[in-house]
Enzyme design. Structure first.
Site, PDB file in Angstrom:
ATOM      1  N   LYS A  66       0.494  -1.578  11.340  1.00 34.20           N
ATOM      2  CA  LYS A  66       0.274  -2.652  10.353  1.00 34.20           C
ATOM      3  C   LYS A  66       1.468  -2.755   9.407  1.00 34.20           C
ATOM      4  CE  LYS A  66      -2.189  -1.752   6.488  1.00 34.20           C
ATOM      5  NZ  LYS A  66      -1.464  -2.163   5.268  1.00 34.20           N
ATOM      6  N   ASN A  67       1.916  -1.608   8.908  1.00 34.62           N
ATOM      7  CA  ASN A  67       2.965  -1.636   7.888  1.00 34.62           C
ATOM      8  C   ASN A  67       4.346  -1.996   8.442  1.00 34.62           C
ATOM      9  OD1 ASN A  67       1.080  -1.042   5.999  1.00 34.62           O
ATOM     10  ND2 ASN A  67       1.755   1.063   5.607  1.00 34.62           N
ATOM     11  N   CYS A 122      -3.658  -2.632  -7.983  1.00 34.46           N
ATOM     12  CA  CYS A 122      -4.564  -2.480  -6.849  1.00 34.46           C
ATOM     13  C   CYS A 122      -5.294  -1.173  -7.033  1.00 34.46           C
ATOM     14  CB  CYS A 122      -3.811  -2.516  -5.532  1.00 34.46           C
ATOM     15  SG  CYS A 122      -2.819  -1.079  -5.260  1.00 34.46           S
ATOM     16  N   ARG A 174       1.329  -0.100  -9.138  1.00 37.71           N
ATOM     17  CA  ARG A 174       2.222  -0.580  -8.068  1.00 37.71           C
ATOM     18  C   ARG A 174       3.059  -1.798  -8.454  1.00 37.71           C
ATOM     19  NH1 ARG A 174      -0.918  -0.423  -2.394  1.00 37.71           N
ATOM     20  NH2 ARG A 174       1.111  -0.169  -1.472  1.00 37.71           N
ATOM     21  N   PRO A 175       3.991  -1.639  -9.379  1.00 42.33           N
ATOM     22  CA  PRO A 175       4.841  -2.778  -9.761  1.00 42.33           C
ATOM     23  C   PRO A 175       5.850  -3.123  -8.660  1.00 42.33           C
ATOM     24  CG  PRO A 175       5.572  -0.774 -10.851  1.00 42.33           C
ATOM     25  CD  PRO A 175       4.345  -0.406 -10.073  1.00 42.33           C
ATOM     26  N   LEU A 181      11.357  -2.784  -8.999  1.00 39.28           N
ATOM     27  CA  LEU A 181      12.568  -2.321  -8.299  1.00 39.28           C
ATOM     28  C   LEU A 181      13.073  -3.372  -7.308  1.00 39.28           C
ATOM     29  CD1 LEU A 181      11.503   1.389  -7.662  1.00 39.28           C
ATOM     30  CD2 LEU A 181      12.839   0.460  -9.561  1.00 39.28           C
ATOM     31  N   ASP A 201      -0.360   7.934   2.919  1.00 40.43           N
ATOM     32  CA  ASP A 201      -1.400   7.205   3.656  1.00 40.43           C
ATOM     33  C   ASP A 201      -2.242   8.117   4.550  1.00 40.43           C
ATOM     34  OD1 ASP A 201      -0.635   4.881   2.462  1.00 40.43           O
ATOM     35  OD2 ASP A 201       0.387   4.030   4.202  1.00 40.43           O
ATOM     36  N   ARG A 250      -8.823  -4.129   7.351  1.00 39.31           N
ATOM     37  CA  ARG A 250      -7.437  -4.447   7.009  1.00 39.31           C
ATOM     38  C   ARG A 250      -6.470  -3.595   7.819  1.00 39.31           C
ATOM     39  NH1 ARG A 250      -6.125  -3.081   1.540  1.00 39.31           N
ATOM     40  NH2 ARG A 250      -4.147  -3.647   2.436  1.00 39.31           N
TER      41      ARG A 250
HETATM   42  C1  UD1 Z   1       4.121   0.969   1.405  1.00 42.24           C
HETATM   43  C2  UD1 Z   1       2.968   0.938   2.371  1.00 42.24           C
HETATM   44  C3  UD1 Z   1       1.812   1.790   1.867  1.00 42.24           C
HETATM   45  C4  UD1 Z   1       2.309   3.202   1.560  1.00 42.24           C
HETATM   46  C5  UD1 Z   1       3.526   3.165   0.631  1.00 42.24           C
HETATM   47  C6  UD1 Z   1       4.143   4.541   0.422  1.00 42.24           C
HETATM   48  C7  UD1 Z   1       3.186  -1.250   3.374  1.00 42.24           C
HETATM   49  C8  UD1 Z   1       2.634  -2.620   3.540  1.00 42.24           C
HETATM   50  N1  UD1 Z   1       2.533  -0.430   2.543  1.00 42.24           N
HETATM   51  O1  UD1 Z   1       3.652   0.393   0.191  1.00 42.24           O
HETATM   52  O2  UD1 Z   1       0.797   1.837   2.871  1.00 42.24           O
HETATM   53  O3  UD1 Z   1       1.268   3.931   0.938  1.00 42.24           O
HETATM   54  O4  UD1 Z   1       4.539   2.317   1.199  1.00 42.24           O
HETATM   55  O5  UD1 Z   1       4.494   5.113   1.615  1.00 42.24           O
HETATM   56  O6  UD1 Z   1       4.157  -0.884   4.007  1.00 42.24           O
HETATM   57  N2  UD1 Z   1       7.234   1.377  -7.171  1.00 42.24           N
HETATM   58  C9  UD1 Z   1       7.685   0.971  -8.412  1.00 42.24           C
HETATM   59  N3  UD1 Z   1       8.373  -0.208  -8.495  1.00 42.24           N
HETATM   60  C10 UD1 Z   1       8.630  -0.976  -7.402  1.00 42.24           C
HETATM   61  C11 UD1 Z   1       8.183  -0.556  -6.142  1.00 42.24           C
HETATM   62  C12 UD1 Z   1       7.480   0.639  -6.042  1.00 42.24           C
HETATM   63  O7  UD1 Z   1       7.469   1.640  -9.410  1.00 42.24           O
HETATM   64  O8  UD1 Z   1       9.257  -2.034  -7.548  1.00 42.24           O
HETATM   65  C13 UD1 Z   1       6.469   2.640  -7.033  1.00 42.24           C
HETATM   66  C14 UD1 Z   1       5.032   2.414  -6.584  1.00 42.24           C
HETATM   67  O9  UD1 Z   1       4.175   2.119  -7.666  1.00 42.24           O
HETATM   68  C15 UD1 Z   1       4.712   3.745  -5.939  1.00 42.24           C
HETATM   69  C16 UD1 Z   1       6.055   4.168  -5.307  1.00 42.24           C
HETATM   70  O10 UD1 Z   1       7.047   3.410  -5.989  1.00 42.24           O
HETATM   71  O11 UD1 Z   1       4.335   4.697  -6.910  1.00 42.24           O
HETATM   72  C17 UD1 Z   1       6.171   3.898  -3.830  1.00 42.24           C
HETATM   73  O12 UD1 Z   1       5.839   2.554  -3.564  1.00 42.24           O
HETATM   74  P1  UD1 Z   1       6.399   1.762  -2.292  1.00 42.24           P
HETATM   75  O13 UD1 Z   1       7.105   2.702  -1.388  1.00 42.24           O
HETATM   76  O14 UD1 Z   1       7.131   0.567  -2.778  1.00 42.24           O
HETATM   77  O15 UD1 Z   1       5.041   1.301  -1.599  1.00 42.24           O
HETATM   78  P2  UD1 Z   1       4.709  -0.079  -0.927  1.00 42.24           P
HETATM   79  O16 UD1 Z   1       5.908  -0.646  -0.258  1.00 42.24           O
HETATM   80  O17 UD1 Z   1       3.944  -0.919  -1.889  1.00 42.24           O
END
Ligand code: UD1
Length: 428
Positions: free
Chosen positions: A22-23, A125, A130-131, A134, A315, A407
């Site tokens: 999925k991811n 969520c 989860r901002p 970045l 995950d 999902r």
């Molecule tokens: C993706 C996966 C999710 C998995 C996660 C971590 C998808 C669709 N989802 O989520 O299943 O659990 O990777 O392996 O691929 N963060 C910030 N600012 C940002 C972006 C991220 O602070 O702009 C933080 C997040 O809150 C979190 C951490 O960075 O604490 C990692 O997030 P990220 O790797 O971006 O996760 P996703 O891409 O949302």
């Protein structure tokens, strides 16, 4: 709302086919926006999140046709042909984005190809705030002007994005994916340092290369991208789902079962396999997959910390906690990626698990056995942990709010029932 009923303690034996990830599917679908030529994706899982992304793309004007299924031997992966030659708008509306945070992955490709994008800001969520700060900071470094207005990210780069040296302050999977797609059509060279190395990121990078992108360092934490004026079409098969693989591996372990997982790869789950082996699970490679069974000595406690790939994936945290709950001895889990990812704990406790959470860590005292109960699914991976707990528990478990499972887990009841689970979905 549908419920799932499970009567536990059945030994699971047989073969389960693992679908496409999925991811990986979600960013690969978004990548079609980078070209006016057709991108054909195969081994796509049949999941609610994939449909949500397809709706979003269709809403932007992408022409999508489903062209049968891919893969043999019980794998029902779908094939989509996506053509983004006639994009009619560059706005991703709230109604679609709120359903799925990964919708934000259209931001990078829209901005780099059309010079503008308006994407609803994903809200919080269940597993934390989860901002996407970045993603936005990095796009700004590439010359994008970004405003936040009425709940929308409004991004513009009228003269196109420019290559930049971006150092992510923390590893972000979605951020790396958005920036990879943005950089593929930017002017000049982009360097993404401290990039995510998840297999799904690698899959996206490989697909972009198949579309004509120039990317060096694939699979490492430093990606060099030389932007191209345009990308072309490609045919690409989605990587197997390592989290689905890991989840069924835990199912084999906690039911004292013996499962062969087909269409997947051991190298995708090395950290998980390593922990499972320490916990007393036997894992071996077989033709086109892996075989998983509980070792003769039974299950024992292990200490685990979630980390970016190649570390143990967040995950898989909830699923492993189920194994820890039925293993002999104590285990410690430390969650380092998300700040609020223990919502399954109160539900597992209702089933008799002995878990104590202190901040980011949890102590799990195993060995006392799980009992069926009524429980509530709270997010995708938490939901599957309740299924796993129910499979191992004595008596009947009723899991409510199972739409979370749809999902991310394709035909879950069917796959488990075929291996001997007593499981049924009650439609409401
Ligand atoms: C993706 C996966 C999710 C998995 C996660 C971590 C998808 C669709 N989802 O989520 O299943 O659990 O990777 O392996 O691929 N963060 C910030 N600012 C940002 C972006 C991220 O602070 O702009 C933080 C997040 O809150 C979190 C951490 O960075 O604490 C990692 O997030 P990220 O790797 O971006 O996760 P996703 O891409 O949302």
């Amino acid at each position: 709302m549908d419920r799932i009923l499970i009567r536990g303690t059945r030994r699971l034996t047989g073969t389960i086919h693992i679908g496409g990830a999925k991811n990986a599917a979600l960013p690969l679908l978004a990548a079609c926006l980078l070209s006016d030529k057709t991108l054909t994706l195969s081994n796509l899982p049949h999941l609610a999140d994939v449909s949500t992304m397809a709706h979003l793309l269709a809403d932007l004007g992408v022409n999508i046709s489903m062209n049968g299924t891919s893969g043999g031997g019980g794998n029902h992966g779908r094939v989509f042909e996506l053509n983004a030659a006639d994009i009619s708008k560059t706005t991703a509306p709230y109604d679609l984005v709120r359903k799925m945070r990964a919708s934000v992955l259209v931001l990078g490709p829209l901005l780099s190809r059309f010079g503008k994008a308006r994407v609803s800001l994903p809200g919080g969520c269940a597993i934390g705030t989860r901002p996407v700060d970045l993603h936005l900071k990095a796009l700004a470094q590439m010359g994008a002007e970004i405003d936040l207005n009425e709940g929308y990210i409004e991004a513009a780069a009228p003269d196109g994005l420019k290559g930049a040296h971006i150092v992510f302050p923390m590893v972000t999977v979605g951020g790396t994916e958005n920036l990879l797609m943005a950089a593929a059509l930017a002017e000049g060279e982009t360097i993404l340092a401290n990039a995510a190395r998840e297999p799904e990121v690698t899959d996206l990078a490989r697909c972009l290369v198949a579309m004509g992108a120039e990317i060096d360092g694939i699979g490492s934490d430093t990606l060099h991208i030389i932007g191209k004026k345009e990308l072309h079409g490609a045919d690409y098969a989605v990587v197997p789902d390592r989290i689905e693989t890991g989840s069924y591996a835990v199912a084999a372990a906690v039911t004292d079962g013996d499962l062969t997982l087909k269409g997947t790869r051991l190298d995708l789950i090395e950290a998980v396999a390593d922990i499972l082996r320490q916990a007393g699970v036997e894992i071996s490679e077989v033709d086109d997959g892996i075989r998983v069974r509980r070792g003769a000595g039974g299950l024992r406690g292990v200490d685990v910390m979630t980390e970016p790939y190649p570390g143990f994936p967040t995950d898989m945290q909830a699923q492993l906690m189920v194994l820890m709950s039925v293993a002999q001895g104590a285990s410690m889990m430390t969650e380092t990626i998300f700040e609020n990812r223990y919502m399954h704990v109160p539900e597992l406790s209702r089933m008799g698990a002995d878990i104590n959470v202190h901040g980011a860590s949890a102590i799990i005292r195993g060995g006392s056995g799980l009992k069926g109960a009524q429980v509530m699914a709270t997010d995708l991976r938490a939901s599957v942990s309740l299924v796993l707990a129910a499979l191992a528990a004595e008596g009947e478990t009723e899991i409510n709010r199972v739409y979370h499972l749809d999902r991310g887990y394709e035909r879950l009841e069917e796959k488990l029932a075929a291996c001997g689970a007593d499981i049924e979905r009650v439609k409401n």
